[in-house]
Design a protein around this motif. Structure first.
Motif: not given
Length: 56
Positions: A15-23
């Motif tokens: 998300s915009e606030s969570d920069t963790t990549k989905r993978i």
């Protein structure tokens, strides 16, 4: 059977606030799931989405 999305959109952040990549989030969840299933001595099959089937 665990089918994992390995498409290009998985390189996007959560998300915009969570920069963790989905993978990366998917990998962590999959490892946790596999570890729990392994404790039960159950078979598991893992297949990346849109890739050939692989059994482990």
């Amino acid at each position: 059977m665990l089918v994992l999305d390995a498409s290009g959109s998985m390189d996007n952040p959560m998300s915009e606030s969570d920069t963790t990549k989905r993978i990366d989030a998917l990998k962590n969840a999959a490892y946790s799931f596999i570890d729990r299933i392994a404790l039960q001595n159950e078979e598991i099959y893992v297949s990346p989405f849109a890739k050939p089937f692989t059994s482990h």
